[in-house]
Scaffold this motif. Sequence first.
Motif, PDB file in Angstrom:
ATOM      1  N   ALA A   1       0.637  -1.374   0.395  1.00  0.00           N
ATOM      2  CA  ALA A   1      -0.286  -0.057   0.224  1.00  0.00           C
ATOM      3  C   ALA A   1       0.682   1.021   0.465  1.00  0.00           C
ATOM      4  O   ALA A   1       1.539   1.170   0.049  1.00  0.00           O
TER       5      ALA A   1
ATOM      6  N   ASP B   1      -0.329   3.947   1.632  1.00  0.00           N
ATOM      7  CA  ASP B   1      -0.638   5.045   2.664  1.00  0.00           C
ATOM      8  C   ASP B   1      -0.843   3.470   3.590  1.00  0.00           C
ATOM      9  O   ASP B   1      -1.585   2.882   3.375  1.00  0.00           O
ATOM     10  N   ILE B   2      -1.136   3.334   4.950  1.00  0.00           N
ATOM     11  CA  ILE B   2      -2.328   2.757   5.976  1.00  0.00           C
ATOM     12  C   ILE B   2      -2.931   3.839   6.580  1.00  0.00           C
ATOM     13  O   ILE B   2      -2.922   4.756   7.228  1.00  0.00           O
TER      14      ILE B   2
ATOM     15  N   THR C   1      -7.616   1.635   4.452  1.00  0.00           N
ATOM     16  CA  THR C   1      -6.429   0.456   4.666  1.00  0.00           C
ATOM     17  C   THR C   1      -6.418  -0.601   5.425  1.00  0.00           C
ATOM     18  O   THR C   1      -6.223  -2.231   5.059  1.00  0.00           O
TER      19      THR C   1
ATOM     20  N   VAL D   1       4.400  -0.286   3.456  1.00  0.00           N
ATOM     21  CA  VAL D   1       4.352   0.797   2.897  1.00  0.00           C
ATOM     22  C   VAL D   1       5.362   1.512   2.615  1.00  0.00           C
ATOM     23  O   VAL D   1       5.754   1.661   3.508  1.00  0.00           O
TER      24      VAL D   1
ATOM     25  N   SER E   1      -3.400  -2.989  -2.650  1.00  0.00           N
ATOM     26  CA  SER E   1      -4.219  -2.482  -1.961  1.00  0.00           C
ATOM     27  C   SER E   1      -5.473  -2.440  -3.439  1.00  0.00           C
ATOM     28  O   SER E   1      -4.335  -1.362  -4.045  1.00  0.00           O
TER      29      SER E   1
END
Length: 265
Positions: A42, A44-45, A49, A63, A255
Amino acid sequence: MLASDFINRYEAYCPQDLSEEGDVRGLQIGTLNKEVKRVLVALDIREQTVAEAIEKGVDLILVKHAPIFRPIKDLVAERSQNQIYIDLIKHDIAVYVSHTNIDIVDDGLNDWFCDLLEITDTDYLSETAPGHGIGRIGKIAPQTFREFAIKVKEVFDLDSLRLVSYMATDLERMVEKVAICGGSGQSLYKEALAKGAQVYITGDIYYHTAQDMLSEGLLALDPGHHIEVLFVEKLVEKFQDWKVEEGWEVEFLASQVSTNPFKYI
Protein backbone atom coordinates in the motif's frame (compact mmCIF):
# COMPACT_ATOMS: atom_id res chain seq x y z
CA MET A 1 7.24 -18.34 5.15
CA LEU A 2 8.66 -16.14 7.87
CA ALA A 3 8.07 -12.42 7.49
CA SER A 4 11.77 -11.93 8.23
CA ASP A 5 12.75 -14.07 5.22
CA PHE A 6 10.66 -11.91 2.91
CA ILE A 7 12.02 -8.67 4.38
CA ASN A 8 15.61 -9.95 4.11
CA ARG A 9 15.00 -10.52 0.39
CA TYR A 10 13.45 -7.06 0.09
CA GLU A 11 16.35 -5.37 1.85
CA ALA A 12 18.85 -7.16 -0.39
CA TYR A 13 17.15 -5.25 -3.23
CA CYS A 14 16.29 -2.04 -1.35
CA PRO A 15 18.51 -1.60 1.75
CA GLN A 16 17.33 0.60 4.60
CA ASP A 17 20.67 2.43 4.66
CA LEU A 18 19.92 3.98 1.26
CA SER A 19 17.31 6.13 3.02
CA GLU A 20 17.87 9.83 3.55
CA GLU A 21 19.13 10.83 6.98
CA GLY A 22 16.38 10.93 9.58
CA ASP A 23 13.89 9.11 7.38
CA VAL A 24 11.28 6.84 8.95
CA ARG A 25 11.71 3.32 7.58
CA GLY A 26 11.80 -0.34 8.54
CA LEU A 27 9.52 -2.29 10.86
CA GLN A 28 7.09 0.03 12.66
CA ILE A 29 4.39 -2.22 14.09
CA GLY A 30 4.38 -5.87 15.13
CA THR A 31 7.04 -8.50 14.56
CA LEU A 32 8.80 -10.15 11.62
CA ASN A 33 9.28 -13.31 13.65
CA LYS A 34 6.06 -14.91 12.43
CA GLU A 35 4.64 -16.84 9.53
CA VAL A 36 2.96 -14.83 6.78
CA LYS A 37 0.51 -16.03 4.16
CA ARG A 38 -0.71 -12.72 2.78
CA VAL A 39 1.28 -9.52 2.25
CA LEU A 40 -0.47 -6.28 1.30
CA VAL A 41 1.41 -3.51 -0.54
CA ALA A 42 0.00 0.00 0.00
CA LEU A 43 1.01 3.62 -0.45
CA ASP A 44 -0.57 4.80 2.81
CA ILE A 45 -2.15 3.24 5.88
CA ARG A 46 -5.44 4.90 6.68
CA GLU A 47 -8.69 3.57 8.19
CA GLN A 48 -9.74 2.10 4.86
CA THR A 49 -6.37 0.36 4.39
CA VAL A 50 -6.65 -1.29 7.80
CA ALA A 51 -10.22 -2.42 7.09
CA GLU A 52 -9.05 -3.91 3.78
CA ALA A 53 -6.15 -5.71 5.47
CA ILE A 54 -8.42 -7.18 8.14
CA GLU A 55 -11.03 -8.29 5.59
CA LYS A 56 -8.38 -10.00 3.45
CA GLY A 57 -6.62 -11.70 6.35
CA VAL A 58 -3.33 -9.90 5.78
CA ASP A 59 -0.34 -10.70 8.01
CA LEU A 60 2.06 -7.95 6.86
CA ILE A 61 1.70 -4.59 5.13
CA LEU A 62 4.61 -3.16 3.17
CA VAL A 63 3.88 0.55 2.88
CA LYS A 64 5.67 3.61 1.49
CA HIS A 65 4.39 6.28 3.87
CA ALA A 66 4.90 5.53 7.54
CA PRO A 67 1.69 5.42 9.59
CA ILE A 68 3.68 6.71 12.59
CA PHE A 69 5.50 9.72 11.20
CA ARG A 70 5.54 11.89 14.31
CA PRO A 71 5.89 10.80 17.97
CA ILE A 72 2.62 9.68 19.54
CA LYS A 73 1.74 10.73 23.09
CA ASP A 74 -0.78 8.02 23.93
CA LEU A 75 -2.84 5.17 22.49
CA VAL A 76 -6.25 6.40 23.59
CA ALA A 77 -8.77 4.68 21.33
CA GLU A 78 -11.03 7.73 21.00
CA ARG A 79 -8.39 9.41 18.85
CA SER A 80 -9.06 8.30 15.27
CA GLN A 81 -5.39 8.10 14.33
CA ASN A 82 -4.67 5.92 17.35
CA GLN A 83 -7.46 3.54 16.36
CA ILE A 84 -5.47 2.73 13.22
CA TYR A 85 -2.54 1.53 15.33
CA ILE A 86 -4.78 -0.29 17.81
CA ASP A 87 -6.59 -2.22 15.05
CA LEU A 88 -3.30 -3.24 13.44
CA ILE A 89 -1.95 -4.54 16.74
CA LYS A 90 -5.25 -6.22 17.69
CA HIS A 91 -5.27 -8.17 14.41
CA ASP A 92 -1.54 -8.97 14.53
CA ILE A 93 -0.79 -7.11 11.28
CA ALA A 94 2.86 -6.11 11.04
CA VAL A 95 3.82 -2.91 9.20
CA TYR A 96 7.11 -2.40 7.35
CA VAL A 97 7.93 1.00 5.84
CA SER A 98 10.02 1.62 2.71
CA HIS A 99 10.15 5.37 2.13
CA THR A 100 13.06 7.26 0.56
CA ASN A 101 15.09 4.09 0.01
CA ILE A 102 12.62 2.99 -2.70
CA ASP A 103 12.94 6.48 -4.24
CA ILE A 104 16.73 6.23 -4.30
CA VAL A 105 17.40 2.59 -5.24
CA ASP A 106 18.14 1.74 -8.87
CA ASP A 107 15.09 0.10 -10.45
CA GLY A 108 12.96 1.92 -7.91
CA LEU A 109 10.17 4.46 -7.99
CA ASN A 110 11.91 7.32 -9.78
CA ASP A 111 13.23 4.96 -12.46
CA TRP A 112 9.72 3.57 -12.92
CA PHE A 113 8.43 7.12 -13.43
CA CYS A 114 11.08 7.66 -16.10
CA ASP A 115 10.08 4.46 -17.88
CA LEU A 116 6.43 5.56 -17.98
CA LEU A 117 7.28 9.03 -19.29
CA GLU A 118 9.95 7.78 -21.74
CA ILE A 119 12.70 9.78 -20.05
CA THR A 120 16.00 8.29 -21.21
CA ASP A 121 19.75 8.73 -20.61
CA THR A 122 18.99 9.36 -16.96
CA ASP A 123 21.24 10.45 -14.13
CA TYR A 124 20.58 11.12 -10.45
CA LEU A 125 19.05 14.49 -9.72
CA SER A 126 20.77 14.78 -6.34
CA GLU A 127 23.46 12.37 -5.13
CA THR A 128 22.75 10.95 -1.67
CA ALA A 129 25.75 8.59 -1.47
CA PRO A 130 28.43 7.43 -3.91
CA GLY A 131 26.60 5.69 -6.74
CA HIS A 132 23.14 6.55 -5.43
CA GLY A 133 20.81 9.52 -5.67
CA ILE A 134 17.26 10.76 -5.32
CA GLY A 135 15.26 12.00 -8.30
CA ARG A 136 16.25 11.55 -11.92
CA ILE A 137 17.07 13.82 -14.85
CA GLY A 138 17.15 12.82 -18.48
CA LYS A 139 16.02 13.39 -22.02
CA ILE A 140 12.66 13.18 -23.76
CA ALA A 141 11.85 13.41 -27.44
CA PRO A 142 11.67 17.15 -28.31
CA GLN A 143 8.11 18.39 -27.83
CA THR A 144 6.23 21.41 -26.57
CA PHE A 145 5.63 21.97 -22.89
CA ARG A 146 1.90 21.58 -23.64
CA GLU A 147 2.42 18.19 -25.30
CA PHE A 148 4.55 16.93 -22.45
CA ALA A 149 2.07 18.18 -19.83
CA ILE A 150 -0.74 16.31 -21.59
CA LYS A 151 1.39 13.17 -21.61
CA VAL A 152 2.05 13.46 -17.85
CA LYS A 153 -1.67 13.95 -17.18
CA GLU A 154 -2.58 10.90 -19.27
CA VAL A 155 0.17 8.61 -17.98
CA PHE A 156 -0.77 9.21 -14.35
CA ASP A 157 -4.52 9.24 -15.08
CA LEU A 158 -4.97 12.63 -13.41
CA ASP A 159 -8.19 14.63 -13.33
CA SER A 160 -6.08 17.79 -13.20
CA LEU A 161 -2.45 18.85 -13.45
CA ARG A 162 -0.89 22.03 -12.03
CA LEU A 163 1.42 23.83 -14.45
CA VAL A 164 4.06 26.19 -13.08
CA SER A 165 4.11 28.79 -15.84
CA TYR A 166 3.38 32.51 -16.10
CA MET A 167 2.64 32.88 -19.80
CA ALA A 168 0.51 31.07 -22.34
CA THR A 169 3.50 31.20 -24.69
CA ASP A 170 5.32 28.81 -22.32
CA LEU A 171 2.97 26.09 -23.50
CA GLU A 172 4.57 26.20 -26.94
CA ARG A 173 8.14 26.24 -25.66
CA MET A 174 10.13 23.24 -26.88
CA VAL A 175 11.51 21.03 -24.13
CA GLU A 176 13.78 17.99 -24.17
CA LYS A 177 15.46 17.79 -20.76
CA VAL A 178 13.30 16.87 -17.78
CA ALA A 179 13.87 16.21 -14.08
CA ILE A 180 11.51 14.26 -11.84
CA CYS A 181 11.28 13.46 -8.15
CA GLY A 182 8.30 11.62 -6.69
CA GLY A 183 6.61 12.89 -3.57
CA SER A 184 7.41 16.39 -2.33
CA GLY A 185 10.67 17.29 -4.05
CA GLN A 186 10.49 21.05 -4.52
CA SER A 187 13.64 21.55 -2.44
CA LEU A 188 15.65 19.95 -5.25
CA TYR A 189 14.65 22.40 -7.97
CA LYS A 190 18.03 24.18 -7.89
CA GLU A 191 19.73 20.84 -8.63
CA ALA A 192 17.35 20.45 -11.57
CA LEU A 193 18.35 23.89 -12.85
CA ALA A 194 22.05 23.24 -12.34
CA LYS A 195 21.81 20.08 -14.43
CA GLY A 196 20.03 21.82 -17.29
CA ALA A 197 16.43 20.75 -16.76
CA GLN A 198 13.83 22.74 -18.66
CA VAL A 199 10.93 21.12 -16.81
CA TYR A 200 10.78 19.74 -13.26
CA ILE A 201 8.06 17.28 -12.20
CA THR A 202 7.34 16.94 -8.48
CA GLY A 203 4.46 17.21 -6.02
CA ASP A 204 3.35 19.73 -3.41
CA ILE A 205 5.03 22.80 -4.94
CA TYR A 206 4.53 25.88 -2.75
CA TYR A 207 3.27 29.16 -4.22
CA HIS A 208 6.45 31.16 -3.59
CA THR A 209 8.71 28.29 -4.65
CA ALA A 210 6.81 28.17 -7.95
CA GLN A 211 7.49 31.89 -8.45
CA ASP A 212 11.19 31.37 -7.68
CA MET A 213 11.37 28.52 -10.20
CA LEU A 214 9.92 30.71 -12.93
CA SER A 215 12.20 33.64 -12.08
CA GLU A 216 15.14 31.31 -12.64
CA GLY A 217 13.76 30.03 -15.94
CA LEU A 218 12.42 26.62 -14.85
CA LEU A 219 8.99 25.36 -15.86
CA ALA A 220 7.38 22.74 -13.63
CA LEU A 221 4.53 20.26 -13.40
CA ASP A 222 2.90 19.32 -10.10
CA PRO A 223 0.95 16.08 -10.54
CA GLY A 224 0.46 15.70 -6.78
CA HIS A 225 1.97 13.41 -4.20
CA HIS A 226 -0.32 10.50 -4.96
CA ILE A 227 1.39 9.48 -8.23
CA GLU A 228 3.65 7.50 -5.90
CA VAL A 229 0.86 4.90 -5.87
CA LEU A 230 2.83 3.35 -8.75
CA PHE A 231 4.89 1.86 -5.88
CA VAL A 232 2.06 -0.62 -5.24
CA GLU A 233 1.70 -2.03 -8.74
CA LYS A 234 5.41 -2.27 -9.45
CA LEU A 235 6.36 -3.92 -6.17
CA VAL A 236 3.62 -6.52 -6.43
CA GLU A 237 4.93 -7.37 -9.92
CA LYS A 238 8.44 -7.73 -8.50
CA PHE A 239 7.26 -9.84 -5.56
CA GLN A 240 5.36 -12.19 -7.87
CA ASP A 241 8.62 -12.81 -9.74
CA TRP A 242 10.47 -13.48 -6.46
CA LYS A 243 7.69 -15.84 -5.40
CA VAL A 244 8.34 -18.00 -8.47
CA GLU A 245 12.13 -17.80 -8.08
CA GLU A 246 12.11 -18.62 -4.37
CA GLY A 247 9.20 -21.07 -4.33
CA TRP A 248 7.38 -19.03 -1.68
CA GLU A 249 3.88 -20.00 -0.58
CA VAL A 250 2.58 -16.51 0.06
CA GLU A 251 0.01 -14.26 -1.61
CA PHE A 252 0.95 -10.70 -2.55
CA LEU A 253 -1.94 -8.26 -2.75
CA ALA A 254 -2.10 -4.72 -4.15
CA SER A 255 -4.19 -2.40 -2.01
CA GLN A 256 -7.40 -1.50 -3.84
CA VAL A 257 -8.58 1.36 -1.63
CA SER A 258 -7.94 5.00 -2.47
CA THR A 259 -5.99 7.08 0.05
CA ASN A 260 -5.70 10.16 -2.16
CA PRO A 261 -7.16 12.99 -0.04
CA PHE A 262 -7.70 15.32 -3.00
CA LYS A 263 -10.50 15.45 -5.60
CA TYR A 264 -11.25 18.25 -8.05
CA ILE A 265 -14.54 19.63 -9.32
